[in-house]
Design an enzyme around this catalytic site. Structure first.
Site, PDB file in Angstrom:
ATOM      1  N   HIS A 170     -68.163 -31.612 -15.843  1.00 40.51           N
ATOM      2  CA  HIS A 170     -69.168 -32.509 -15.053  1.00 40.51           C
ATOM      3  C   HIS A 170     -69.881 -33.641 -15.675  1.00 40.51           C
ATOM      4  O   HIS A 170     -70.012 -33.900 -16.348  1.00 40.51           O
ATOM      5  CB  HIS A 170     -70.390 -30.878 -15.224  1.00 40.51           C
ATOM      6  CG  HIS A 170     -71.260 -30.720 -13.836  1.00 40.51           C
ATOM      7  ND1 HIS A 170     -72.315 -31.493 -13.502  1.00 40.51           N
ATOM      8  CD2 HIS A 170     -70.710 -30.193 -12.800  1.00 40.51           C
ATOM      9  CE1 HIS A 170     -72.060 -31.328 -12.762  1.00 40.51           C
ATOM     10  NE2 HIS A 170     -71.967 -30.437 -11.486  1.00 40.51           N
TER      11      HIS A 170
ATOM     12  N   GLU B  37     -65.181 -32.999  -7.662  1.00 42.99           N
ATOM     13  CA  GLU B  37     -66.209 -33.292  -7.135  1.00 42.99           C
ATOM     14  C   GLU B  37     -67.266 -34.609  -7.060  1.00 42.99           C
ATOM     15  O   GLU B  37     -67.522 -35.197  -8.326  1.00 42.99           O
ATOM     16  CB  GLU B  37     -67.991 -32.452  -8.062  1.00 42.99           C
ATOM     17  CG  GLU B  37     -67.307 -31.159  -8.279  1.00 42.99           C
ATOM     18  CD  GLU B  37     -68.969 -30.575  -9.139  1.00 42.99           C
ATOM     19  OE1 GLU B  37     -69.161 -29.599  -8.316  1.00 42.99           O
ATOM     20  OE2 GLU B  37     -69.425 -30.787 -10.204  1.00 42.99           O
TER      21      GLU B  37
HETATM   22  P1  PGA Z   1     -74.354 -28.790  -5.255  1.00 42.28           P
HETATM   23  O1  PGA Z   1     -74.104 -28.813  -7.102  1.00 42.28           O
HETATM   24  O2  PGA Z   1     -73.586 -27.962  -5.015  1.00 42.28           O
HETATM   25  O3  PGA Z   1     -75.429 -29.013  -5.392  1.00 42.28           O
HETATM   26  O4  PGA Z   1     -74.484 -30.452  -5.101  1.00 42.28           O
HETATM   27  C1  PGA Z   1     -72.295 -29.259  -7.291  1.00 42.28           C
HETATM   28  C2  PGA Z   1     -72.082 -29.359  -8.893  1.00 42.28           C
HETATM   29  O5  PGA Z   1     -72.805 -30.318  -9.623  1.00 42.28           O
HETATM   30  O6  PGA Z   1     -70.930 -28.134  -8.837  1.00 42.28           O
END
Ligand code: PGA
Length: 248
Positions: free
Chosen positions: A91, A161
């Site tokens: 992440h 992401e």
């Molecule tokens: P968010 O986070 O939905 O708050 O943008 C997603 C993530 O970081 O997995």
């Protein structure tokens, strides 16, 4: 679809953790989607123990080490024994603390060795005009996929992401057109590691400011297999709204 939620460090009390988990179980019992929740490690065993519901549990991270004299480390084996079947790895909030692709690969191999499913997070920090974010993404995926066997590659779930879209409002999230393009691009990268048809079996999720008012638009026609959701998943009302939006 997969609706994976990442509680990050938003949920700090057992009471709140139990409330969201109970809701997740109720939503999952009526949903055609797979709901995955990722509580903080300290609550994982408590919530996942004797889980007979359709909800799956995910660890937010695991150690790059296996068991032994490593104070404070949480190993892949511990995550499995606590009831997790998925583990988030790489992440961006871990990467900013110094995790590189080498460490991510090591963790990924521990996850796979325990028979768990890794959810590998990838994504650029910004979009530049000359397209170097595309090269960046290719490298992030390549570095991790290269050392894996074909069987292992097929087990990895990719969560795209883009860092610039994390933790914002739906209006600042990715557009469906850009997401569609990125999913195609990710599957194209995967053809270097898997045969064309097999790349369709790798599940690709999107994460970054997914909220009840954009989840359906992003799901329709973009080619993704689901979502990884942070802030909108830790409030009861918006969590159930997210799931309901995908039911229609
Ligand atoms: P968010 O986070 O939905 O708050 O943008 C997603 C993530 O970081 O997995």
């Amino acid at each position: 679809m997969i609706i994976a939620t990442n509680w990050k460090a938003y949920v700090e009390s057992v009471e709140k953790a139990k409330k969201i988990s109970t809701l997740a179980k109720r939503l999952a019992s009526r949903s055609s989607h797979e709901i995955i929740i990722a509580p903080p490690a300290t609550f994982l065993g408590l919530l996942a123990e004797k889980n007979h519901s359709k909800v799956s549990f995910m660890a937010q991270d695991i150690s790059s080490m296996t068991g032994g004299a490593h104070t404070g480390e949480i190993t892949a084996s511990m995550a499995r024994n606590s009831g997790a079947s998925y583990v988030l790895v790489g992440h961006s909030e871990r990467r900013t603390m110094g995790e590189n692709n080498e460490l991510v690969t090591k963790k990924l191999q521990h996850i796979l060795a325990q028979g768990l499913t890794p959810v590998l997070c990838v994504g650029e920090s910004e979009r530049d005009e000359d397209g170097s974010y595309l090269t960046f993404l290719r490298e992030e995926i390549t570095d991790v996929f290269e050392p894996l066997t074909r069987k292992e590659r097929l087990q990895v779930v990719i969560a795209y992401e883009p860092i610039w879209a994390i933790g914002k409002k739906a209006s600042e999230s990715i557009t469906v057109a850009d997401l569609t393009e990125m999913v195609l691009y990710i599957r194209k990268i995967l053809t270097e590691f898997l045969s064309g048809r097999a790349t369709n079996n790798v599940r690709v999720l999107y994460g970054g400011s997914v909220e009840p008012n954009n989840i359906r638009t992003l799901a329709e026609g973009s080619g993704i297999d689901g979502f990884l959701i942070g802030h909108a998943s830790v409030e009861l009302e918006s969590f159930s709204a997210l799931v309901k939006e995908l039911e229609v």
